[in-house]
Each structure stands twice: as C-alpha cells, then as structure tokens.
Design an enzyme around this catalytic site. Structure first.
Site, mmCIF file in Angstrom:
data_model
loop_
_atom_site.group_PDB
_atom_site.id
_atom_site.type_symbol
_atom_site.label_atom_id
_atom_site.label_comp_id
_atom_site.label_asym_id
_atom_site.label_seq_id
_atom_site.Cartn_x
_atom_site.Cartn_y
_atom_site.Cartn_z
ATOM 1 N N GLU A 12 0.823 -1.218 0.000
ATOM 2 C CA GLU A 12 0.000 0.000 0.000
ATOM 3 C C GLU A 12 0.854 1.263 0.000
ATOM 4 O O GLU A 12 0.401 2.316 -0.420
ATOM 5 C CB GLU A 12 -0.989 -0.028 1.185
ATOM 6 C CG GLU A 12 -2.046 -1.128 1.022
ATOM 7 C CD GLU A 12 -2.907 -1.370 2.257
ATOM 8 O OE1 GLU A 12 -2.405 -1.204 3.386
ATOM 9 O OE2 GLU A 12 -4.091 -1.721 2.087
ATOM 10 N N ASP A 196 -11.802 -6.536 -3.151
ATOM 11 C CA ASP A 196 -12.579 -7.778 -3.112
ATOM 12 C C ASP A 196 -13.986 -7.460 -2.595
ATOM 13 O O ASP A 196 -14.285 -6.330 -2.230
ATOM 14 C CB ASP A 196 -11.892 -8.800 -2.182
ATOM 15 C CG ASP A 196 -11.744 -8.251 -0.780
ATOM 16 O OD1 ASP A 196 -10.727 -7.582 -0.523
ATOM 17 O OD2 ASP A 196 -12.676 -8.432 0.037
HETATM 18 C C1 LIG Z 1 -2.214 -11.169 4.038
HETATM 19 C C2 LIG Z 1 -3.584 -10.643 3.787
HETATM 20 C C3 LIG Z 1 -3.920 -9.480 4.668
HETATM 21 C C4 LIG Z 1 -5.245 -8.850 4.358
HETATM 22 C C5 LIG Z 1 -5.312 -7.392 4.823
HETATM 23 C C6 LIG Z 1 -6.527 -6.731 4.220
HETATM 24 N N1 LIG Z 1 -6.612 -5.302 4.445
HETATM 25 C C7 LIG Z 1 -6.726 -4.996 5.864
HETATM 26 O O1 LIG Z 1 -6.961 -3.657 6.083
HETATM 27 C C8 LIG Z 1 -7.693 -4.656 3.667
HETATM 28 C C9 LIG Z 1 -8.784 -5.568 3.220
HETATM 29 C C10 LIG Z 1 -9.105 -5.855 1.922
HETATM 30 N N2 LIG Z 1 -10.188 -6.707 1.873
HETATM 31 C C11 LIG Z 1 -10.563 -6.985 3.156
HETATM 32 C C12 LIG Z 1 -11.557 -7.810 3.701
HETATM 33 N N3 LIG Z 1 -12.395 -8.511 2.920
HETATM 34 N N4 LIG Z 1 -11.669 -7.894 5.053
HETATM 35 C C13 LIG Z 1 -10.821 -7.185 5.843
HETATM 36 N N5 LIG Z 1 -9.835 -6.385 5.393
HETATM 37 C C14 LIG Z 1 -9.700 -6.285 4.043
#
Ligand SMILES: CCCCCCN(CO)Cc1c[nH]c2c(N)ncnc12
Length: 228
Positions: A12, A196
């Site tokens: 990010e 997503d």
């Molecule tokens: C190794 C993977 C780390 C995932 C971190 C995701 N970030 C958290 O800030 C954003 C995010 C994108 N989609 C999400 C979702 N469906 N639920 C929670 N958070 C998110």
C-alpha cells in the site's frame, strides 16, 4: 506543514515510495518510517502492519514522534455495499469497529463507555478528495467503513457488518486511525480502493487486485497532496 501518509501493508505504500524516489528511513518500535519532502511539505510515510493494534501504534507514532499535523490513510478494502466494484475508490465519512462487543451489557455493537460507535473523518479533507476526483474525472465513492481484526471472506459475516453498521466497506486499520487522530485532534482521511467483495472469493480477489487497487489509492493520495 507535516503530513503523514499511512498504509497497513508494504504494497500500500510502495507506490508512494516509488513516486517520491528519495527518502530517509528511520527504524522505531519494530517499524520503519520514511521521511521526504514534496512541494514544500514534509512527508512521513509508514505501513503499520495489519490490524487495529499495529495501526494504533503507527498512527500515534506518526503524530506524537514525527509531528504529523494531518494524516492520510491509503489502502485497499473489501466491499460490503453491492454497488461497489473492484477498483472503486472510497473516501470514508465515518469509521466503526465491528468486532468491539460489550453487547452483554446492553451497549450497541462497536460501543464502549466514553467512546462512540462512529468517528467522523475531517470534512475539509473529504471535500478536498471530492475536488481532486472531479478534477481528475475519477468517480469517488463516499461511505462508512467498518474496521475489525478479521479478513472478512464470508457472506454471512459480510451481511451482518453491512447491516449492523450500515457500512459500505470493511478493512482492518481505519477505525484505529480514526480513534487516534480524533483523540490527538489531527485532521485525517481514510481512502481505500476496493480489492474484493468480502465474500467466499475474497482471498483470491484480494491476491489478484491488491497491487493494482493499492496503486489506485496511492495515486489518488498523491493527487490530493498536489491540492493540499
Ligand atoms: C495477508 C492478507 C492481509 C489482508 C489485509 C486486508 N486489508 C486490511 O486492512 C484490507 C482488506 C481488503 N479486503 C478486506 C476484507 N475482505 N476484510 C478485511 N480487510 C480487508
């Protein structure tokens, strides 16, 4: 003016560091803080690592140790609102913690005594975001973000958060940034590009769109800096 730009994951903030090119690196509290200048502004950039605790530590450090006077968050999020598409950019109006729960004592989800379910973002930074979107012909969505220490990848949980908090997107750091900036009286904004749909395919979608959505959010933040 000293501006903090914060993300949660290296993906990010990489687009930001690539854009600024040269910067100093400072290690503190098991994290790295990157400082640079841009058009007369001092910038301090960091990614917190994932989750509310990491985000609280980094947001507080950016303000208390590095002296940030405003804080911009850039990253990706899962869509809860069915009208949001992958790649859409959303600026938060307010943020809540969907996994903060003392409902056993009659309190609403996301509430603890002397607190509030929602923390509002700074109106002028939000207005700036809309001004930039208009100038750049980018459609900027606006909505509530629900933050929690879980990656949401399940339709039932997704719907519960959407309904309970009237939230449009979910992620894992924004509400922490909100509580910290509100307490320290630092104007902040949270900008997230959708990666997503927080459903059973969220993991695959996140893997596929993290980099491109993170880049979109970062580019928008850079455009905001040009108008700050
Ligand atoms: C190794 C993977 C780390 C995932 C971190 C995701 N970030 C958290 O800030 C954003 C995010 C994108 N989609 C999400 C979702 N469906 N639920 C929670 N958070 C998110």
């Amino acid at each position: 003016m000293k501006i903090a730009i914060m993300g949660a994951m290296v993906e990010e903030i990489t687009p930001l560091l690539d854009f600024f090119g040269t910067y100093e690196t400072l290690e503190f509290a098991k994290n790295r803080y990157y400082t640079t200048t841009y058009k007369g502004m001092e910038l301090v950039i960091a990614y917190s690592k994932i989750g509310k605790v990491n985000a609280s530590l980094t947001a507080t450090t950016l303000i208390e140790k590095f002296g940030a006077e405003q804080l911009l968050f850039s990253g990706v999020a899962g869509a809860l609102n069915p009208n949001l598409r992958i790649g859409d950019v959303l600026v938060a109006t307010a943020l809540a913690q969907h996994d903060l729960d003392i409902t056993a004592f009659g309190h609403p989800h996301g509430y603890v005594p002397e607190g509030s379910v929602y923390v509002d973002t700074d109106a002028s930074l939000r207005a700036l975001a809309h001004k930039v979107a208009k100038a750049q012909n980018i459609i900027l969505q606006e909505g509530i973000i629900a933050t929690g220490d879980q990656f949401i990848c399940d339709g039932v949980k997704k719907e519960w958060i959407h309904t309970t908090f009237k939230a449009d997107a979910t992620e894992m750091e924004g509400a922490s940034v909100a509580v910290v900036c509100d307490a320290l009286k630092i104007p902040f904004c949270v900008l997230r590009a959708i990666s997503d749909a927080a459903d059973m395919d969220a993991g695959f979608s996140f893997d596929e769109f993290l980099v491109s959505s993170a880049k979109e959010s970062a580019q928008f933040i850079i455009a905001m800096l040009d108008e700050l």
